[in-house]
Scaffold this active site. Structure first.
Site, PDB file in Angstrom:
ATOM      1  N   HIS A 163      -5.489   3.325 -14.617  1.00 33.86           N
ATOM      2  CA  HIS A 163      -6.808   2.762 -14.787  1.00 33.86           C
ATOM      3  C   HIS A 163      -7.656   3.939 -14.707  1.00 33.86           C
ATOM      4  CE1 HIS A 163      -6.901   3.106 -10.299  1.00 33.86           C
ATOM      5  NE2 HIS A 163      -5.980   1.987 -10.202  1.00 33.86           N
ATOM      6  N   HIS A 217      -6.980   6.753 -11.709  1.00 34.65           N
ATOM      7  CA  HIS A 217      -6.246   7.756 -11.978  1.00 34.65           C
ATOM      8  C   HIS A 217      -6.771   8.911 -12.824  1.00 34.65           C
ATOM      9  CE1 HIS A 217      -3.502   4.117 -11.317  1.00 34.65           C
ATOM     10  NE2 HIS A 217      -3.305   4.951 -10.496  1.00 34.65           N
ATOM     11  N   CYS A 265       5.557  -1.188   3.681  1.00 34.42           N
ATOM     12  CA  CYS A 265       4.848  -1.551   2.695  1.00 34.42           C
ATOM     13  C   CYS A 265       5.311  -0.948   1.296  1.00 34.42           C
ATOM     14  CB  CYS A 265       3.312  -1.130   2.683  1.00 34.42           C
ATOM     15  SG  CYS A 265       2.371  -1.626   1.199  1.00 34.42           S
ATOM     16  N   CYS A 324       2.851   0.723  -0.791  1.00 38.45           N
ATOM     17  CA  CYS A 324       2.447   2.273  -0.286  1.00 38.45           C
ATOM     18  C   CYS A 324       3.614   3.234  -0.300  1.00 38.45           C
ATOM     19  CB  CYS A 324       1.748   2.313   1.025  1.00 38.45           C
ATOM     20  SG  CYS A 324       0.207   1.579   1.160  1.00 38.45           S
ATOM     21  N   CYS A 372      -0.845  -5.293   4.539  1.00 35.43           N
ATOM     22  CA  CYS A 372      -1.311  -4.053   4.231  1.00 35.43           C
ATOM     23  C   CYS A 372      -2.912  -3.749   4.070  1.00 35.43           C
ATOM     24  CB  CYS A 372      -0.364  -3.250   3.142  1.00 35.43           C
ATOM     25  SG  CYS A 372      -1.055  -1.838   2.723  1.00 35.43           S
ATOM     26  N   HIS A 388      -3.016  -2.773   0.039  1.00 35.83           N
ATOM     27  CA  HIS A 388      -2.640  -3.633  -0.721  1.00 35.83           C
ATOM     28  C   HIS A 388      -2.920  -5.253  -0.390  1.00 35.83           C
ATOM     29  CE1 HIS A 388      -0.464  -0.006  -1.712  1.00 35.83           C
ATOM     30  NE2 HIS A 388      -0.530  -0.327  -3.153  1.00 35.83           N
ATOM     31  N   LYS A 400     -12.077  -1.183  -3.707  1.00 36.57           N
ATOM     32  CA  LYS A 400     -11.294  -0.001  -4.403  1.00 36.57           C
ATOM     33  C   LYS A 400     -10.708  -0.502  -5.433  1.00 36.57           C
ATOM     34  CE  LYS A 400      -7.437   3.307  -4.023  1.00 36.57           C
ATOM     35  NZ  LYS A 400      -6.216   2.958  -3.904  1.00 36.57           N
ATOM     36  N   LYS A 411      -4.945  -2.052  -9.902  1.00 29.87           N
ATOM     37  CA  LYS A 411      -4.317  -2.859 -10.512  1.00 29.87           C
ATOM     38  C   LYS A 411      -3.925  -4.122  -9.749  1.00 29.87           C
ATOM     39  CE  LYS A 411      -3.666  -1.780 -14.929  1.00 29.87           C
ATOM     40  NZ  LYS A 411      -4.933  -1.201 -15.496  1.00 29.87           N
TER      41      LYS A 411
END
Ligand code: ME8
Length: 526
Positions: free
Chosen positions: A21, A24, A130, A133, A155, A158, A305, A308
């Site tokens: 996305h 990155h 996690c 992560c 987490c 996430h 943030k 995806k």
């Protein structure tokens, strides 16, 4: 900075559990702008990017999609991650995959060295893991879940529950490196940047480091430990080593010596891995620590943030298909202060495209060249004596080159853009003020007209060089239209730190026609 230094810059290697996305792509562009700047400056430059392909997260995704992990990673790398580099015009010199033999073989050598030196021991670990992560979490890293996970701890990154793991593992004696790391941060204040990131890392290490579990035995998608093949190495330990395995560690010491140490550009989410675990690993192995670790901010969408897993992801080609890759690169490098979080919005992108690129830079370029064509048959005229207004342009360009280079050296990429944009604004003001179209009506002003258009064309030449790291395509077109020798990006054109020297376009050079560098976009957020 003088030319000729070595500049080795890296991006994180991205997990291929999903497609890229714009978060990155943001990191890729930042590293690429730095690489292109240094390359155009004549520094020995090397840019590395790649993919992180082992670990439980990838294994689970592959299984859920009915593929073997190897099939899955091959598919994602070829269909999504390598194409990303074309979509946003990345000029990487190398692409490493953690499934490459050059990586796997030399990770094993590194591990064996640490094992032989006594930095690895067996123990038991129980903790919350996690998988998103790929990290053991402390209680302080967890928050209360909401929605389907209400009542559970999740987490913070996430928003998903962690898993309780209890395993026999191998451990790396990271606690031995608490003091050496603190000494290193003190001796080298720029090692972690920006300042806020540095403070956070130093505070964290001051609390004392625990040893790190570096192996897993409940699955086998990873690099096997050379002394115990029932374990695979922890995916982060594997991944961090890409920066030296790509550079020759274990098989080409000469190459390693010429490239290493690197400047690592990463998102702040993975700062501790790079600024704490990674230098500790290198210290244990007797390898020099990185030159610098820069933790940039997050792209936010709707205040969150972008990711995806939270379905806020935007694909890079959603933007480039409409606006082009230059606008993508320019927008993210100029609109967000590098090092801080920044919100993405289509409205902001669209407004800046129109005001800064189409009306500001693009229009300056096309009207200047059109006037050279109209009034001088397309041949760049010689300047007469320079007046204070002309000299002001020469001075603005010289100052901007120095400021932008200093900003790049500090990795303040957005400040470099601001410094360069002072030239765009100054030239637009100069043309409005000098009114070449009025001078052209008076034969007695022929020399003045020549001076104004010579000055404006020289200013454009400097802009083409300075903006080439940000907008490689538009600046190539402009450079070709200017008719100057050499090819931008290949250093046969002007070295970037010399972009302020004047009279670089030989008198008599014929300019070409220039199509609109940033065409009007009909459908954009109107
Ligand atoms: O962490 N804003 O890979 P990853 C800005 N494989 N940047 C963002 C972003 C956002 N919203 N989302 C992602 C990994 N990024 C490991 C790295 S390195 C040895 C191993 C960028 O695929 C940013 O660079 O989760 C962030 O650090 C990285 O993607 C995380 O990518």
């Amino acid at each position: 900075m003088s030319a000729g230094k070595s500049f080795y810059v890296t991006t994180p290697i991205f997990y291929v559990n999903d497609v890229p996305h714009i978060g990155h792509a943001y990191t890729e562009v930042a590293a690429d702008v730095l690489a292109r700047w240094h390359r155009q400056a004549g520094d020995r430059t090397w840019m590395l990017t790649g993919t992180d392909e082992h670990g439980e997260k990838i294994l689970r995704t592959a299984t859920a999609n009915g593929a073997t992990p190897q099939e899955w990673v091959d598919r994602l790398v070829e269909s999504a991650w390598k194409p990303l580099l074309d979509t946003i015009d990345i000029s990487n010199d190398d692409f490493i995959r953690t499934t490459d033999a050059r990586h796997e073989d030399n990770v094993k050598k590194f591990l064996q060295n640490l094992y032989d030196a006594g930095f690895i021991y067996t123990g038991e670990y129980e903790g919350s893991y996690c998988v998103g992560c790929e990290e053991y979490k402390q209680d302080s890293d967890l928050v209360d879940g909401t929605g389907e996970f209400a009542g559970e701890k999740v987490c913070a990154i996430h928003s998903k529950p962690v898993e309780n793991l209890h395993e026999k593992n191998y451990f790396f004696r990271m606690s031995d490196f608490t003091q050496p790391l603190l000494d290193m941060y003190e001796a080298n204040p720029n090692f972690v940047q920006p300042e806020s990131a540095r403070n956070e890392v130093v505070q964290f290490v001051k609390q004392g480091l625990n040893d790190l579990s570096i192996s897993r035995s409940s699955f086998d998608w990873g690099i096997k430990l050379p002394w115990d093949e029932s374990h695979v190495v922890y995916v982060w330990f594997d991944a961090l080593l890409n920066y030296i395995t790509a550079a020759g560690y274990g098989y080409d010491e000469e190459k390693l010596a010429s490239l290493w140490p690197a400047t690592h550009i990463v998102g702040k989410d993975i700062l501790r891995f790079h600024a704490v675990i990674w230098p500790a690993m290198l210290m244990a192995a007797g390898v020099e620590v990185p030159h610098q670790v820069y933790g940039h901010g997050w792209l936010l969408v709707g205040g969150e943030k972008m990711s995806k897993s939270k379905l806020t992801g935007i694909a890079p080609n959603d933007i480039t298909d409409t606006f082009g890759s230059d606008a993508f690169r320019y927008y993210f490098m100029s609109a967000i202060s590098f090092g801080q979080d920044g919100s993405f919005s289509w409205e902001d992108l669209s407004a800046r495209y129109q005001a800064e690129l189409a009306n500001g830079f693009g229009n300056l370029a096309s009207r200047t060249l059109a006037m050279v064509s109209r009034y001088f048959d397309g041949v760049v005229p010689a300047a007469g004596e320079l007046t204070p207004s002309d000299k002001a342009i020469v001075d603005v360009v010289a100052a901007s080159v120095a400021e932008a280079d200093a900003a790049i050296e500090r990795l303040a990429i957005h400040e470099a853009v601001t410094s360069i944009w002072a030239i765009v604004d100054a030239l637009n003001g100069y043309i409005t003020e000098q009114e070449p179209w009025a001078l052209a009506k008076d034969p007695a002003q022929a020399e003045r007209l020549a001076t104004v258009l010579n000055t404006a064309t020289e200013g454009l030449r400097a802009l083409a060089v300075l903006l080439s790291p940000f907008m490689p395509q538009a600046t190539h077109k402009l450079w070709d239209a200017l008719g100057v020798e050499g090819s931008l990006g290949a250093l046969t054109a002007q070295p970037i730190r010399e972009a302020g020297s004047w009279n670089q376009i030989p008198v008599g050079t014929s300019v070409g026609t220039l199509e609109a560098l940033f065409p009007r976009i009909e459908s954009a957020a109107e």
